[in-house]
Structure formats: structure tokens, C-alpha cells
Scaffold this active site. Sequence first.
Site, PDB file in Angstrom:
ATOM      1  N   TYR A 125       0.804  -1.222   0.000  1.00  0.00           N
ATOM      2  CA  TYR A 125       0.000   0.000   0.000  1.00  0.00           C
ATOM      3  C   TYR A 125       0.839   1.274   0.000  1.00  0.00           C
ATOM      4  O   TYR A 125       0.285   2.382  -0.025  1.00  0.00           O
ATOM      5  CB  TYR A 125      -0.981  -0.005   1.189  1.00  0.00           C
ATOM      6  CG  TYR A 125      -2.139  -0.932   0.927  1.00  0.00           C
ATOM      7  CD1 TYR A 125      -1.908  -2.254   0.586  1.00  0.00           C
ATOM      8  CD2 TYR A 125      -3.453  -0.506   0.993  1.00  0.00           C
ATOM      9  CE1 TYR A 125      -2.953  -3.128   0.329  1.00  0.00           C
ATOM     10  CE2 TYR A 125      -4.501  -1.365   0.730  1.00  0.00           C
ATOM     11  CZ  TYR A 125      -4.246  -2.677   0.407  1.00  0.00           C
ATOM     12  OH  TYR A 125      -5.279  -3.536   0.144  1.00  0.00           O
ATOM     13  N   LYS A 172       1.845 -15.209   4.843  1.00  0.00           N
ATOM     14  CA  LYS A 172       2.182 -16.166   3.782  1.00  0.00           C
ATOM     15  C   LYS A 172       3.709 -16.334   3.818  1.00  0.00           C
ATOM     16  O   LYS A 172       4.408 -16.110   2.832  1.00  0.00           O
ATOM     17  CB  LYS A 172       1.695 -15.587   2.439  1.00  0.00           C
ATOM     18  CG  LYS A 172       1.814 -16.506   1.252  1.00  0.00           C
ATOM     19  CD  LYS A 172       0.714 -17.538   1.175  1.00  0.00           C
ATOM     20  CE  LYS A 172       0.971 -18.492   0.025  1.00  0.00           C
ATOM     21  NZ  LYS A 172       0.149 -19.694   0.067  1.00  0.00           N
ATOM     22  N   ASP A 205      -3.830 -18.465   3.279  1.00  0.00           N
ATOM     23  CA  ASP A 205      -4.819 -19.049   2.358  1.00  0.00           C
ATOM     24  C   ASP A 205      -5.761 -20.004   3.094  1.00  0.00           C
ATOM     25  O   ASP A 205      -6.982 -19.850   3.036  1.00  0.00           O
ATOM     26  CB  ASP A 205      -4.156 -19.712   1.138  1.00  0.00           C
ATOM     27  CG  ASP A 205      -2.893 -20.463   1.471  1.00  0.00           C
ATOM     28  OD1 ASP A 205      -2.621 -20.685   2.675  1.00  0.00           O
ATOM     29  OD2 ASP A 205      -2.157 -20.852   0.545  1.00  0.00           O
ATOM     30  N   ASP A 229      -7.148  -6.057   4.491  1.00  0.00           N
ATOM     31  CA  ASP A 229      -8.123  -5.295   3.711  1.00  0.00           C
ATOM     32  C   ASP A 229      -9.174  -6.253   3.149  1.00  0.00           C
ATOM     33  O   ASP A 229     -10.383  -6.039   3.298  1.00  0.00           O
ATOM     34  CB  ASP A 229      -7.369  -4.587   2.571  1.00  0.00           C
ATOM     35  CG  ASP A 229      -8.213  -3.527   1.889  1.00  0.00           C
ATOM     36  OD1 ASP A 229      -9.359  -3.323   2.319  1.00  0.00           O
ATOM     37  OD2 ASP A 229      -7.730  -2.913   0.922  1.00  0.00           O
TER      38      ASP A 229
END
Length: 478
Positions: A125, A172, A205, A229
Site C-alpha cells: 500500500y 504467507k 490461504d 483489507d
Amino acid sequence: MTRITVAKGDGIGPEIMDATLSILKAAGAQIEIDEIEVGEKVYLSGNTSGIAKESWDTIRKNKIFLKAPITTPQGGGYKSLNVTTRKFLGLYSNVRPCMSLSPFVTTKHPKMDLVIIRENEEDTYGGIEHQQTDEVVQCLKLISRPGCEKIVRYAFEYAKVYGRKKVTCFTKDNIMKQTDGLFHKIFDEIALEYPEIENEHWIIDIGAAKMADTPEVFDVIVTLNLYGDVLSDIAAQIAGSVGLAGSANIGEECAMFEAIHGSAPRRAGQNMANPSALLEGAVMMLNHIGQTEVAEKVQNAWLKTIEDGIHTYDIYREGTSKEKVGTKEFAEAIIKNLGQKPSILKEVHFAKDAVLHLPKYVKKAPMKKDLVGVDLFVDWKGTDPNELAEKLQSINTENKHLTMITNRGIKVWPNGFEETFCTDHWRCRFEPNEGKILYKNNIITLLAKALDAKIDVVKTENLYNFDDKACYSLGQGQ
Ligand code: NAD
């Protein structure tokens, strides 16, 4: 008495803000208001940031900002005021409680009650993006130790103060060992300081799949900006509606409170919109400024009103709801219920000293940093990595040589696979020869040689060991 800044925003903003403020006033909130104009009118007056300088002064002076949704005009280079506000004011923590109101609001997850705490300033971001070759663009994912420490500590402090039992970290880091790896490592470090709170880590995930399927197994979730988000909208929606969820953006100095939904222009001016999400934002604000008793009173009256079946159109269902009301009437019903408690939904109790202990970040002692190689990123239109390797080996110097070429992270030289698809963007790694030390000026020599050999270097990344540990990625397959 706390002085706060209020922006009524666009679309349904003014209606839901008026409803919210009327409830706060009736509940006895000790607040004084400075109103500012942000959003569409300001954008269309030619100010692409959507906010005037004097309004920034007011926000910075009061430090507490209650903001209704605004409309960002489409096209024309208008910047999102939300993103700008979060970054300018250092609002590093985004807090979004997502709680089911079953059986009064339809949801497949009646026991869901979780809070997503999302890092709000870093990750992709930063919006630092570059096109590097005809075929490849990149976005820099920046993760910092202070950024991770602040958000993870916030999550544990939040859990402690709000009586939550468990904090779950989503990353992740099986793929992004440096960036997500740092977040996970700091999570493990800080978790040790909170032995009374259970902690766990999930790969994002499968964690996200679990959250969408069985959200009741989670309590507080802390995660990086992009994952948070996406996840927080999913969580709000599966809890019942994005129209019910509030959000707090907290910094070391300032804080902004809002609804997570937008300005719903099609519903504007019709006394239809549900003010619940903004009201939930305002309840978080009251807790933040230490007015926990008022926060508790408002929250319990709101729960009682939902339980009474007095519902705006978005949550109204034949059978479960009793009365379909407009924005104003919904607010009036909550005001009537002030002092009352829900009997089926769980009544809230906010700790009287619900203040999070958040020490300022203390810079660490510098680490030992050794330059141990360099990656040259090369724009090359050929297809055979052996050919590129030959070209690059011609610029080997007496103290460093080519050791690896990757394409989109996959090792293609030495011993690559013919089947691997290659773009025109190649990472070419040079490391010191046996017994040699690499200095920065050796890299400059290498770049000069590449220029002479007509090799198009589009960027370089230095390879470092920090405290004798290699801190750069290997090629996949290396
Ligand atoms: P939206 O959230 O404004 O509306 C989507 C739909 O959700 C609406 O049509 C409406 O049916 C429903 N809805 C939303 N809030 C509701 C409420 N309180 N009560 C009842 N129903 C409600 O999303 P959008 O239509 O994609 O965006 C509209 C504008 O809002 C855009 O200009 C967008 O940029 C802006 N936006 C602002 C913020 C913010 O200021 N924080 C956030 C998101 C979008």
C-alpha cells in the site's frame, strides 16, 4: 470534555452522522465538536486531495476524528482521502470488530465474534510501483520492524483490555520469507510477553478459508495490510452486513473512526440508511477517549434495538424483524433504549480503564551488516538463459562472478529447465570469488562494465548478511 473533529461526508453521510451524534448526545458523551468539510464538494472545487489545509489543522489539533463516508469522484486523479489520512497521521492500526447479531440479523455464522486488526500503512500500500521492462511491472512490498512491532503489540494489548482469549496471526511466510517472515517472527516474539493470551499462526490461504467457513474459532486476527483489507470485508459481510461494521484507525497521536461502507449515493436524502456502522465507529471512539461508560450504554441500547426487531431496510426481514424504520426513527429507538440491556444478544461490559498500553517504538542497536553480493536486474529480449549467462560472464571481475540467473524468481541458469517460461526481466546474481570481499565500488565497476557490454541493467539490489545471516531470497529451485 473531549474536543473532536467531525466530517459529515457525502451521500448518506450527513444523515447517519446526525443520527449518530444525536445518540451520543442523549447518552451523555462529553464531546465538543469542530465540523470540517471533506469529500466531493472539496474535490470538485479543484482540490484533488478532498480536504483543505485548515481542516488538516483542525484534525491535528483535536487528534480525534469521526468521519462519515465520502464520495471519491471517478477518474481525474482524485486521491482517496482515507488512504491519505491514514498515512499522513500515522494511523498504523485498523481495527474492525465483526460480530454476528443472530437471530436478529441473518447470517450463516451465528456464533461469530471476531476482531480483525490490520496493519494500515505498509505492505504494497506504499503504492511504490515501476515498469521495468516491456513485459514486467513491479510493486514494492515494504515491511518494517517498527511497523510489525506496533501492530502486533496493538493486537495483544487490544485482546488484553477487551477480554479476548486468543490472537491469531495470518501471513504467507512459506513464500515471502523475508517480509511475511518478519511479521511472523515479531508476532512470536511479542506473544511471549502475553502468556495469558493464546496465540497461533495460520498460513493466510487456509486461514482465510477457515475464517469464511468457521469464523467462530477465531477471536482477534492480526495481519498485514493487503490481507487484512480483503479479510475484513469478508468477515463483515459474513457476520451479517458491511452496513453494520465500524472501523477505527489508530495512530500514536491521532485516531480516526468511521463506518466501513461508502457513501451509498443512491440511498442519500431518503432517511433510509442504517447508521449502525458509523455508530459502531463512534462507540470505539468513546472507548478510545476513555468514556467507556457512555460507550457501554450506547452499545447495549443499540443491541437492544436490534433485538427489538426495529430495523432499517437493509437488515429488515419478514418474520424476524418487527418494524421497518428510517435512519431518524432507528436513532430515536436507540435513544429510548439508553440504559437498557439486550436479553438474548450478549450485553457488553467495557473495562473502565480500557486504555491500551502502547509504548513508543524504541530503535534497536544497529545490526552487523555485510555486503555479500549484488543482483543486477536486466532487460533482455532473448529467450535462452545460457546466451545471457555468456554475455554476463564476460563482465565477471577478479573479485566477483555470475552465480545465478532467475526469471520471475525461478532459477533458469545454471541448470534451468527448457520448459520454464521466461519474460524479458532477468535477475542476475553476482557473488564474490573465493576469499574476496565485495565493496560498494566493485558494484559500480560491474555496472560500468555492463554498460560497455550493452547490457541493459534496470535496477540493482545489494545482498546483505545481517548479524551473519543471509537476508535475501534464493532462486526457486536453487
Ligand atoms: P457503498 O458502501 O457506498 O454502497 C454499496 C451499497 O451498500 C449501497 O448501494 C447500499 O445498498 C448499501 N449500503 C451501504 N451502506 C449502507 C447503509 N449505511 N445503510 C444501508 N445500506 C447501505 O459502496 P459503493 O457504492 O461502492 O461506493 C459509493 C461511494 O462511496 C464511492 O464514491 C466510493 O468511493 C465511496 N466510498 C467511501 C468510503 C469511505 O469514505 N470510507 C468507503 C468505501 C467507498
